[in-house]
Write a protein that holds these residues in place. Structure first.
Motif, PDB file in Angstrom:
ATOM      1  N   ALA A   1      -5.237  -9.928   6.964  1.00 64.24           N
ATOM      2  CA  ALA A   1      -3.920  -9.302   6.941  1.00 64.24           C
ATOM      3  C   ALA A   1      -2.807 -10.336   7.145  1.00 64.24           C
ATOM      4  O   ALA A   1      -1.736 -10.221   6.547  1.00 64.24           O
TER       5      ALA A   1
ATOM      6  N   TYR B   1      -5.725  -7.506  -0.635  1.00 69.98           N
ATOM      7  CA  TYR B   1      -5.443  -6.098  -0.345  1.00 69.98           C
ATOM      8  C   TYR B   1      -6.743  -5.297  -0.236  1.00 69.98           C
ATOM      9  O   TYR B   1      -6.897  -4.457   0.648  1.00 69.98           O
TER      10      TYR B   1
ATOM     11  N   THR C   1      -8.539  -5.629   3.064  1.00 66.11           N
ATOM     12  CA  THR C   1      -7.928  -4.924   4.198  1.00 66.11           C
ATOM     13  C   THR C   1      -7.957  -3.411   4.011  1.00 66.11           C
ATOM     14  O   THR C   1      -7.405  -2.677   4.819  1.00 66.11           O
TER      15      THR C   1
END
Length: 91
Positions: free
Chosen positions: A2, A37, A40
């Protein structure tokens, strides 16, 4: 991961500005951001990026280029049960 996403986003922004949207390195940056992306759990942001990257790589690099095939794998991983990838129309 992140914490790395802002760096991936900045790299993509910079490559778009300096190299343009069709440069292979820009396409790689977009694919890398999609992967970040995905890792996460943010599939709402990952899937459109994978799809856009696949469409652009098909147009720029061709269907048999290894990077294009890698993009296709990213889309398939996120769509369980999918048998084919249908990117947006390539002009």
């Amino acid at each position: 991961m992140a914490r790395a996403i802002p760096l991936y986003e900045q790299t993509l922004t910079d490559r778009l500005r300096v190299l343009g949207q069709d440069h292979p390195d820009t396409l790689t940056s977009r694919n890398n951001l999609a992967g970040a992306y995905q890792s996460t759990g943010n599939l709402a942001r990952a899937i459109p990026l994978y799809e856009q990257t696949l469409t652009d790589r098909l147009r720029v690099l061709g269907q048999d280029h290894p990077d294009t095939l890698t993009s296709g794998c990213g889309c398939l991983r996120l769509q369980p049960g999918a048998r084919t990838i249908r990117p947006a129309a390539v002009s």
